[in-house]
Design a protein around this motif. Structure first.
Motif, PDB file in Angstrom:
ATOM      1  N   LEU A  35       0.833  -1.207   0.000  1.00  8.98           N
ATOM      2  CA  LEU A  35       0.000   0.000   0.000  1.00  8.98           C
ATOM      3  C   LEU A  35       0.870   1.261   0.000  1.00  8.98           C
ATOM      4  O   LEU A  35       0.534   2.256  -0.647  1.00  8.98           O
ATOM      5  CB  LEU A  35      -0.947  -0.006   1.197  1.00  8.98           C
ATOM      6  N   GLY A  36       1.992   1.191   0.689  1.00  7.86           N
ATOM      7  CA  GLY A  36       2.928   2.314   0.677  1.00  7.86           C
ATOM      8  C   GLY A  36       3.489   2.570  -0.716  1.00  7.86           C
ATOM      9  O   GLY A  36       3.655   3.727  -1.126  1.00  7.86           O
ATOM     10  N   PHE A  37       3.767   1.504  -1.450  1.00  4.97           N
ATOM     11  CA  PHE A  37       4.249   1.674  -2.822  1.00  4.97           C
ATOM     12  C   PHE A  37       3.159   2.242  -3.724  1.00  4.97           C
ATOM     13  O   PHE A  37       3.464   2.967  -4.682  1.00  4.97           O
ATOM     14  CB  PHE A  37       4.805   0.361  -3.379  1.00  4.97           C
ATOM     15  N   ALA A  38       1.900   1.939  -3.437  1.00  2.00           N
ATOM     16  CA  ALA A  38       0.809   2.555  -4.206  1.00  2.00           C
ATOM     17  C   ALA A  38       0.829   4.077  -3.990  1.00  2.00           C
ATOM     18  O   ALA A  38       0.702   4.847  -4.950  1.00  2.00           O
ATOM     19  CB  ALA A  38      -0.537   1.970  -3.791  1.00  2.00           C
ATOM     20  N   LEU A  39       1.011   4.500  -2.761  1.00  2.00           N
ATOM     21  CA  LEU A  39       1.092   5.934  -2.469  1.00  2.00           C
ATOM     22  C   LEU A  39       2.321   6.561  -3.120  1.00  2.00           C
ATOM     23  O   LEU A  39       2.255   7.675  -3.658  1.00  2.00           O
ATOM     24  CB  LEU A  39       1.122   6.166  -0.958  1.00  2.00           C
ATOM     25  N   PHE A  40       3.436   5.861  -3.071  1.00  2.00           N
ATOM     26  CA  PHE A  40       4.664   6.351  -3.690  1.00  2.00           C
ATOM     27  C   PHE A  40       4.455   6.572  -5.191  1.00  2.00           C
ATOM     28  O   PHE A  40       4.835   7.609  -5.743  1.00  2.00           O
ATOM     29  CB  PHE A  40       5.797   5.350  -3.433  1.00  2.00           C
ATOM     30  N   HIS A  41       3.807   5.618  -5.851  1.00  2.00           N
ATOM     31  CA  HIS A  41       3.557   5.759  -7.285  1.00  2.00           C
ATOM     32  C   HIS A  41       2.556   6.875  -7.578  1.00  2.00           C
ATOM     33  O   HIS A  41       2.659   7.537  -8.612  1.00  2.00           O
ATOM     34  CB  HIS A  41       3.111   4.425  -7.895  1.00  2.00           C
ATOM     35  N   ALA A  42       1.624   7.108  -6.679  1.00  2.00           N
ATOM     36  CA  ALA A  42       0.693   8.224  -6.861  1.00  2.00           C
ATOM     37  C   ALA A  42       1.432   9.564  -6.798  1.00  2.00           C
ATOM     38  O   ALA A  42       0.991  10.545  -7.398  1.00  2.00           O
ATOM     39  CB  ALA A  42      -0.401   8.172  -5.800  1.00  2.00           C
ATOM     40  N   ALA A  43       2.561   9.591  -6.114  1.00  2.00           N
ATOM     41  CA  ALA A  43       3.340  10.825  -5.981  1.00  2.00           C
ATOM     42  C   ALA A  43       4.280  11.066  -7.158  1.00  2.00           C
ATOM     43  O   ALA A  43       4.927  12.112  -7.213  1.00  2.00           O
ATOM     44  CB  ALA A  43       4.148  10.781  -4.684  1.00  2.00           C
ATOM     45  N   PHE A  44       4.356  10.139  -8.112  1.00  2.00           N
ATOM     46  CA  PHE A  44       5.298  10.285  -9.221  1.00  2.00           C
ATOM     47  C   PHE A  44       5.068  11.567 -10.013  1.00  2.00           C
ATOM     48  O   PHE A  44       6.021  12.181 -10.479  1.00  2.00           O
ATOM     49  CB  PHE A  44       5.220   9.081 -10.159  1.00  2.00           C
ATOM     50  N   TRP A  45       3.812  11.981 -10.176  1.00  2.00           N
ATOM     51  CA  TRP A  45       3.530  13.184 -10.964  1.00  2.00           C
ATOM     52  C   TRP A  45       4.255  14.377 -10.356  1.00  2.00           C
ATOM     53  O   TRP A  45       4.866  15.173 -11.062  1.00  2.00           O
ATOM     54  CB  TRP A  45       2.023  13.422 -11.044  1.00  2.00           C
TER      55      TRP A  45
END
Length: 117
Positions: free
Chosen positions: A10-20
């Motif tokens: 779930l943390g990696f999902a948040l990390f990927h959401a921050a890529f923008w």
């Protein structure tokens, strides 16, 4: 360990959401062309969804009395492969690259331990 593995995903999902924001998308992607920009952003959204679904499945499995090892074992394989790719395609001289490699190794280990029960 299943709970820890699920939370990591779930943390990696948040990390990927921050890529923008982290990487200045889509502006910095525009140099690669509109198709590559679209593909990169689409793959990132889809990977974020996979991490959400996978993390939720591991959290759900952590609540079950008869947890099966296949789901966390698949996660250990995923994160091990991602670690190998870090060494192949990324420059490991910058400390953030070495840090993320260490996080991938730890995440693979947590999933492997979760598979063992």
């Amino acid at each position: 360990m299943l709970l820890a593995a699920g939370l990591l995903d779930l943390g990696f999902a948040l990390f990927h959401a921050a890529f923008w924001r982290l990487f200045g998308w889509p502006e910095k992607l525009e140099r690669s062309g509109s198709l590559n920009t679209a593909i990169t952003q689409t793959l990132n959204v889809m990977l974020g969804f996979v991490f959400l679904a996978y993390g939720a499945a591991l959290l759900w499995q952590s609540e079950q009395a008869s947890a099966q090892p296949l789901l966390p074992l698949a996660g250990a394989g995923f994160w091990s492969l991602r670690l190998v790719l870090q060494f192949i395609w990324f420059d490991l001289r910058p400390w953030p690259s070495r840090l993320i490699a260490a996080i991938f190794a730890l995440t693979a280990l947590v999933h492997l331990l979760a598979a063992r029960g």
